[in-house]
Design a protein around this motif. Structure first.
Motif, PDB file in Angstrom:
ATOM      1  N   GLU A 123      -3.098 -38.523  18.217  1.00  0.00           N
ATOM      2  CA  GLU A 123      -1.813 -38.697  18.916  1.00  0.00           C
ATOM      3  C   GLU A 123      -1.588 -38.666  20.346  1.00  0.00           C
ATOM      4  OE1 GLU A 123       1.195 -36.183  16.883  1.00  0.00           O
ATOM      5  OE2 GLU A 123      -0.394 -35.632  15.373  1.00  0.00           O
ATOM      6  N   GLY A 126       2.107 -42.498  23.749  1.00  0.00           N
ATOM      7  CA  GLY A 126       2.503 -43.939  23.309  1.00  0.00           C
ATOM      8  C   GLY A 126       2.491 -44.282  22.004  1.00  0.00           C
ATOM      9  N   GLY A 127       1.711 -43.424  21.239  1.00  0.00           N
ATOM     10  CA  GLY A 127       1.723 -43.843  19.796  1.00  0.00           C
ATOM     11  C   GLY A 127       0.957 -42.738  19.027  1.00  0.00           C
ATOM     12  N   SER A 128       0.628 -43.160  17.735  1.00  0.00           N
ATOM     13  CA  SER A 128       0.013 -42.077  16.973  1.00  0.00           C
ATOM     14  C   SER A 128      -0.649 -42.874  15.740  1.00  0.00           C
ATOM     15  CB  SER A 128       0.801 -40.884  16.718  1.00  0.00           C
ATOM     16  OG  SER A 128       1.288 -40.049  17.325  1.00  0.00           O
ATOM     17  N   THR A 148       0.952 -45.180  11.214  1.00  0.00           N
ATOM     18  CA  THR A 148       0.970 -45.371  12.649  1.00  0.00           C
ATOM     19  C   THR A 148       2.436 -45.215  13.103  1.00  0.00           C
ATOM     20  OG1 THR A 148       1.344 -47.888  12.459  1.00  0.00           O
ATOM     21  CG2 THR A 148      -1.054 -47.147  12.768  1.00  0.00           C
ATOM     22  N   GLN A 149       2.602 -44.887  14.314  1.00  0.00           N
ATOM     23  CA  GLN A 149       3.860 -44.704  14.924  1.00  0.00           C
ATOM     24  C   GLN A 149       3.746 -45.326  16.197  1.00  0.00           C
ATOM     25  OE1 GLN A 149       5.618 -40.642  15.867  1.00  0.00           O
ATOM     26  NE2 GLN A 149       7.573 -41.438  15.117  1.00  0.00           N
ATOM     27  N   SER A 150       4.888 -46.176  16.199  1.00  0.00           N
ATOM     28  CA  SER A 150       5.334 -46.741  17.682  1.00  0.00           C
ATOM     29  C   SER A 150       6.794 -46.787  17.739  1.00  0.00           C
ATOM     30  CB  SER A 150       4.802 -48.121  17.892  1.00  0.00           C
ATOM     31  OG  SER A 150       5.221 -48.968  16.857  1.00  0.00           O
ATOM     32  N   ASN A 151       7.231 -46.587  18.732  1.00  0.00           N
ATOM     33  CA  ASN A 151       8.807 -46.471  18.986  1.00  0.00           C
ATOM     34  C   ASN A 151       9.357 -45.312  18.034  1.00  0.00           C
ATOM     35  OD1 ASN A 151       8.834 -48.613  20.980  1.00  0.00           O
ATOM     36  ND2 ASN A 151       9.071 -49.941  19.245  1.00  0.00           N
ATOM     37  N   ASN A 152      10.589 -45.730  17.443  1.00  0.00           N
ATOM     38  CA  ASN A 152      10.889 -44.663  16.526  1.00  0.00           C
ATOM     39  C   ASN A 152      10.823 -45.012  15.101  1.00  0.00           C
ATOM     40  OD1 ASN A 152      12.284 -43.301  18.416  1.00  0.00           O
ATOM     41  ND2 ASN A 152      14.042 -44.547  18.515  1.00  0.00           N
ATOM     42  N   THR A 154       7.935 -45.299  11.838  1.00  0.00           N
ATOM     43  CA  THR A 154       6.600 -44.793  11.206  1.00  0.00           C
ATOM     44  C   THR A 154       5.974 -45.671  10.274  1.00  0.00           C
ATOM     45  OG1 THR A 154       6.809 -42.496  11.755  1.00  0.00           O
ATOM     46  CG2 THR A 154       5.124 -42.978  10.245  1.00  0.00           C
ATOM     47  N   THR A 155       5.042 -46.304  10.272  1.00  0.00           N
ATOM     48  CA  THR A 155       4.644 -47.552   9.341  1.00  0.00           C
ATOM     49  C   THR A 155       3.331 -46.609   8.502  1.00  0.00           C
ATOM     50  OG1 THR A 155       5.067 -49.226  10.945  1.00  0.00           O
ATOM     51  CG2 THR A 155       3.472 -49.731   9.226  1.00  0.00           C
TER      52      THR A 155
END
Length: 164
Positions: A123, A126-128, A148-152, A154-155
């Motif tokens: 983490e 910029g992202g996790s 993964t997470q980017s912006n708001n 979670t994928t």
């Protein structure tokens, strides 16, 4: 007048069936490939004598994944992918998205997957990213979860492979 209404109703039904599915066959020197689209289910099926691939929202079932689905997550626009190959085996893959935090999703999967399945967890601002692997590399039956997470958003990428 009544027979005209029956004819019109039959025509509308046939139009609906035509609009919902479309099938094309392509013949090359390597063989025949069939492509079928189903607009209502948002899927495409591509098949030949060696492989079949289904792409879209209705391509993969929860049973085929054999992995827990995060509550409230919805299929990503790309949906799922199912590939069955005579030589290689099967692959079932679904991409889900949620507005829940990366940590919520990570903790939820950590509680539901085997203790030693976590492979990666990083983490930063910029992202996790976190990944889990159920089964060992090279096993015939293998399942993985990639978060993964980017912006708001979670994928969650869920994958189940079974080698021939």
């Amino acid at each position: 007048m009544r027979s005209f209404l029956i004819f019109l109703a039959c025509g509308l039904i046939m139009f609906d069936l035509w609009a919902c599915t479309n099938k094309k066959t392509i013949v090359t020197s390597e063989g025949t490939t069939t492509i079928e689209t189903n607009r209502l289910r948002h899927t495409m099926k591509i098949s030949n004598k060696r492989e079949t691939a289904m792409i879209g929202r209705g391509a993969v079932t929860e049973t085929e994944l054999d992995l827990p689905l995060y509550p409230g997550a919805i299929p990503a626009q790309t949906g799922g992918l199912a590939v069955k190959s005579v030589k290689e085996g099967t692959l079932h893959q679904v991409s889900l998205i949620t507005k829940d935090s990366f940590d919520q999703v990570y903790q939820w999967y950590k509680q539901r997957l085997p203790a030693n399945s976590e492979q990666t967890h990083m983490e930063n601002g910029g992202g996790s990213i976190a990944s889990f692997l159920v089964g060992k590399m090279g096993d015939r039956d293998q399942k993985s979860v990639l978060i993964t997470q980017s912006n708001n958003l979670t994928t969650i990428l869920l994958t189940h492979t079974e080698k021939s």
